[in-house]
Design a protein around this motif. Structure first.
Motif: not given
Length: 1023
Positions: A689-693, A742-751
């Motif tokens: 399971v992959r977490e989206q934005t 930061s990319a450390i969380i491994g996900n894309t930041f939201p608007l």
């Protein structure tokens, strides 16, 4: 005489009324004809009375005007002109007769005899009524910021899209046409720097293809006071499109046929094969490589002695036609009586493309576009106080283009992208790349060029596009004067649907490279010759729009006091393809007051919500207030300055909103990720399971605090009118992604709602209209100065101010500041070093902004200045004894364009690309003092082709956007063949352009479909 109305009494009466109403929809043309004849007889009942004033009333074209109100200014007696323009009014000599008709300039004339013929000039820009969101208002007591144009201005433009017809005609509205592709040539538009909401007949809709003949007016609403009732769609202004309705009078029938030719405004100018090969060798030497073209090769290219091995193909000439036809037919009719009014229009448009076709094909491969439109607007009075309106609209569009190269790779792209692929090939394929055809008639090509452009255009099959739109609007309006004067109630229901499909019937084709051998020409094949496949149809777009509204209004004058109130509730559900519906709900109200049209005030409020926000953050409140003062109404002005009609100072301020919610982004979503086998290759396969934005639970609507200050002037009986406005709009809570993430969380930041941008500027419009006897003339000009500066943006840390995005334009281009060319080795040695690159003479040199002796990312700056861009338009025209002329100049100042890419740079696409005329002015040791282009190189140059001020050029231009000349045959001649009028005309679009960049169209440039110049002629016949 009492007007005959349908009566509604109880359920039984209602059934009778409904039956009668339905019958009227079918039979009202005959009914109206009878009523008109009766009205004419009544008008002439005074014809035999002594002292009666008689005459004819006509337009400037000699057409009789029916329904003109002729009033004795002293006694108030009123009569109406008949279908022949005749009238008869009992009035004493020396009295003043007033002639008025909606859409025409009123005239007051002193009676000196028994006969008075009158010519009324159209007054479309002198309308006394202002279009608002849900109603209308007298211009004299309006303080909102709006501007309108009308049918006549639109019809003088031989274009397919409304966006192109309104270009340069309305202050605050700027347009930019990025392509001339048939069916997709509509210009982009911006209202004070924003994308406005489009409203057709009071309903928010997409701006789609529309017939100009059916439009009564196009109005832009610019300030917060004008748009606040839109709630969450109020921040960006609005464009109102109001379609025509029938009016009481005889049936009018108008038929227009026109045809023209389209030619490209500008095309890239590639080099012939000889110059291309010469410069290619030079570029190789500059890169330290050996030339590939021998002296014999160059001579063969120069003389054309070997068209197979050394071709010189002018691809633009071989693939494109010199011109393409443009045809349009329109038939509309209108009229009505006391019970019903109607307007009906049908329109057909055929716009052919520039691509040549092959005679051997049984199908069309050109980029053609056909459009069919039907519009019906009907108003029926079911009773004295109840009116029902039915608007029906239907549109079908058929597009055509060449097929796809490979059917298996067809992925549902828009059909017209294939045409763009061909134009990209035209711009990037060298003239000497391969012959169009080999000696045996096969298509030329080789391993580097397996897509012969002629094959792409004519032998890859064809692709069809289909679009369909239908809408139905039903409304009722009940005046409640029987309850209290000035009160009314209105309800509206609307449904609109839009569907687009693409059918691909492509085929593959092979290309062949011929080689001369002792035994003759031998060919090497690349690709496969195929046949057209049965076809694949895809639904590319589906749109549904449900809208319902209930509103109540009150408009009444009490002595010197005037009150106008409106309350509106509406719900709209929009379905786009498979998405869940987008649901807007809005409650809005406005209250306006004026005293003697001298002191004016208005308050507008709305409470609006959208289902794309969280339940507890779904609704917002948007209040606006405005004040006005017409100084010309003050006695110290009105009693002494007779030539000053209007001097109105007005202002407004308030909060508006913009719903930019995304697709339920307040919820966190998960999707299937990579999978794994448990228990070996034959085990169970389980997806991760992959977490989206990341979700943003706090997302809210964007907001704008908008200030507007305006001044309206009317001089010399409103022959001269001027309007100037200053606006300052602060847009905040703008959605942006944090720069400090930061990319450390491994996900894309939201608007997130963190940005702030200020939009400010000045709008100005002036118009003068007058006549000298039968010579009527006008001139009108407008300009808009708009600036858009980022006040806050959460950006990454940037060490120097010139690197920061905050404080810059929203459309800023960042790059290096060019400082000429390196002239020699000494120049290079004494200049700052370029990080990661060793420059050579002829390369672009850049300024070291931070003085550290190194050219790198710390020397990148905003290249555009922060001055406002100015858009302007100037229209003028006249009519005299049947002749009429109009013209429109349109342009921009302080505009910049970034000229980069395949048509600006040499030998792109890994060295396989084209070269152009500008490359002849490249830097060489011999041309160092006069060169306007860097030294040549093969492929991408990491120094010369980065963003820099060298490629940023002036985008200023002035274009003769539109010009029309017409002649109306004298009415007495038209009457001989039972016609009201016959007008022949010729017009043109994009006729010439003055630009700072010779050979480059300031709007459409690069590798796409070019802008078009149109020469058009037609005839209009009225019955």
């Amino acid at each position: 005489m009492k007007k005959p109305y349908l009566k509604i009494k109880g359920m039984q009466g209602y059934g009778k009324s409904l039956f009668k109403g339905l019958m009227m929809l079918l039979l009202f043309p005959l009914s109206l004809s009878a009523q008109n004849q009766k009205a004419v007889k009544e008008t002439h009942s005074n014809a035999e009375i002594p002292g009666v004033l008689k005459g004819k009333i006509r337009t400037i074209y000699g057409e009789p005007l029916f329904g003109v109100s002729v009033k004795d200014k002293t006694s108030g007696t009123v009569v109406t002109s008949d279908k022949n323009g005749d009238y008869a009014l009992l009035i004493d000599s020396g009295e003043v007769a007033v002639f008025t008709l909606k859409g025409y300039l009123s005239q007051e004339m002193t009676v000196t005899g028994s006969k008075l013929n009158v010519v009324l000039a159209e007054s479309e820009k002198q309308q006394t009524v202002v279009q608002r969101l849900y109603d209308t208002q007298k211009k004299s007591n309006s303080i909102l910021s709006s501007e309108s144009i009308y049918t006549k201005d639109l019809l003088s433009s031989p274009v397919t899209a409304l966006n192109n017809a309104i270009s340069g005609r309305l202050s605050g509205l700027s347009t930019l046409q990025s392509t001339g592709l048939p069916g997709l040539d509509a210009a982009g538009y911006s209202l004070r720097g924003q994308d406005p909401t489009v409203i057709v007949n009071g309903i928010p809709r997409e701006l789609t293809s529309i017939d100009f003949d059916e439009i009564e007016s196009v109005t832009v609403l610019k300030d917060a006071l004008a748009t606040a009732m839109l709630g969450m769609r109020s921040a960006n202004g609005a464009i109102l499109i109001t379609t025509r309705k029938g009016e009481v009078g005889k049936q009018k029938i108008s038929f227009t046929a026109q045809t023209g030719l389209q030619t490209p405004v500008n095309l890239p100018k590639p080099l012939d094969a000889f110059n291309y090969a010469s410069l290619y060798n030079e570029a190789l030497l500059n890169d330290g490589k050996a030339p590939v073209y021998s002296a014999a090769d160059l001579e063969a290219y120069r003389t054309g002695s070997d068209p197979m091995g050394h071709p010189n193909v002018d691809w633009y000439k071989e693939i494109l036609r010199d011109n393409a036809p443009f045809t349009r037919y329109n038939l509309n009719t209108s009229g009505g009586g006391n019970n019903a009014r109607y307007f009906l229009a049908v329109d057909y448009l055929d716009q052919q493309g520039l691509l040549k076709t092959a005679d051997k094909n049984s199908y069309n491969t050109n980029s053609d576009f056909k459009r069919y439109i039907v519009r019906t607007n009907i108003d029926v009075d079911l009773s004295k106080n109840l009116t029902v309106n039915l608007n029906l609209f239907g549109r079908i569009e058929n597009g055509n283009s060449p097929g796809s190269r490979s059917v298996s790779t067809f992925n549902g792209r828009d059909v017209n992208l294939r045409v763009n692929d061909i134009f990209y090939g035209l711009a990037t394929t060298p003239n000497g790349a391969y012959p169009l055809r080999n000696p045996d008639g096969s298509l030329g090509g080789n391993k580097d060029f397996v897509n012969n452009i002629y094959g792409q255009s004519t032998q890859s099959g064809y692709t069809l596009s289909y679009g369909r739109e239908m809408s139905a609007d039903v409304s009722f309006k009940r005046t409640l004067d029987d309850v209290t004067k000035g009160l009314w109630l209105k309800g509206l229901i609307s449904f609109n649907t839009n569907l687009s499909e693409v059918t691909s019937r492509g085929k593959t084709f092979a290309v062949y490279q011929g080689q001369n051998t002792p035994t003759g020409v031998k060919y090497q094949r690349f690709g496969t010759d195929g046949t057209i496949v049965a076809g694949t149809s895809l639904n590319t777009y589906q749109y549904k729009n449900f809208y319902s509204e209930l509103s109540a209004g009150y408009d009444r004058t009490f002595g010197d006091h005037h009150v106008k109130a409106l309350a509106n509730a509406n719900i709209q559900s929009i379905y786009i393809s498979a998405d869940l519906p987008l649901n807007y709900k809005t409650l809005a109200t406005s209250l306006a007051y004026d005293y003697k049209e001298k002191y004016l005030a208005e308050v507008v409020m709305s409470y609006s919500g959208l289902n794309r926000y969280a339940d507890n953050k779904r609704f917002g409140f948007f209040p606006v207030a405005g004040l006005g003062w017409n100084i010309a109404k003050e006695s110290f002005i009105a009693d002494h300055v007779k030539w000053l009609n209007t001097l109105k100072l007005r202002t407004s301020y308030g909060r508006t909103g913009n719903a930019n919610a995304g697709y339920f982004v307040y919820n966190q979503y998960f999707a299937d990720g990579d999978g794994y086998y448990f228990g070996g290759g034959s085990g169970t396969f389980v997806y991760s399971v992959r977490e989206q934005t990341l979700a943003n639970a706090n997302i809210t609507w964007e907001k704008a605090d908008k200030f507007n200050l305006g001044l309206d002037l009317g001089l010399f009986n409103d022959k001269l009118t001027l309007t100037t406005e200053y606006y300052h709009n602060k847009y905040f809570d703008l959605l942006q992604i944090r720069g400090k993430n930061s990319a450390i969380i491994g996900n894309t930041f939201p608007l997130e709602n963190i940005g702030t941008t200020n939009y400010s500027g000045l709008d100005f419009t002036a118009s003068y209209r007058n006549h000298l006897n039968n010579f009527n003339y006008y001139v009108s000009g407008n300009f808009t100065a708009n600036n858009k500066i980022i006040k806050y943006q959460d950006e990454v840390f940037r060490q120097y101010d010139w690197m920061k995005r905050t404080g810059q334009r929203t459309d800023q281009v960042f790059g290096y500041e060019a400082d000429g060319f390196y002239q020699n080795a000494a120049d290079i040695a004494s200049s700052p070093k370029t990080e990661g690159y060793n420059p050579v003479p002829g390369d672009l040199k850049y300024k070291d902004l931070n003085g550290d002796g190194i050219i790198n990312q710390f020397d990148v700056k905003g290249l555009k200045n922060n001055k406002p861009i100015i858009y302007y338009g100037l229209s003028f025209g006249f009519d005299f004894k049947g002749f009429d002329f109009s013209a429109l100049l349109q342009g921009a100042q302080n505009r910049m364009i970034n000229l980069t890419g395949a048509t600006q740079w040499e030998f792109q696409n890994d060295g396989k690309g084209q070269a152009f005329e500008q490359h002849l002015n490249r830097w060489t040791p011999e041309t160092a003092a006069t060169a306007t282009y860097p030294r040549l190189s093969i492929g991408a140059n990491p120094n010369n082709q980065v963003n820099s001020s060298f490629w940023l050029r002036s985008g200023n231009y002035m274009r003769l956007k539109n010009m029309e000349v017409g002649y109306t045959i004298p009415q007495r001649l038209a009457a001989r063949i039972k016609l009201a009028s016959i007008r022949v005309f010729a017009n043109g679009m994009n006729l010439f352009t003055i630009s700072d960049n010779k050979g480059i169209d300031p709007e459409v440039y690069g590798t796409g479909y070019p802008a078009l110049r149109i020469f058009n002629a037609g005839i209009n016949i009225k019955l």
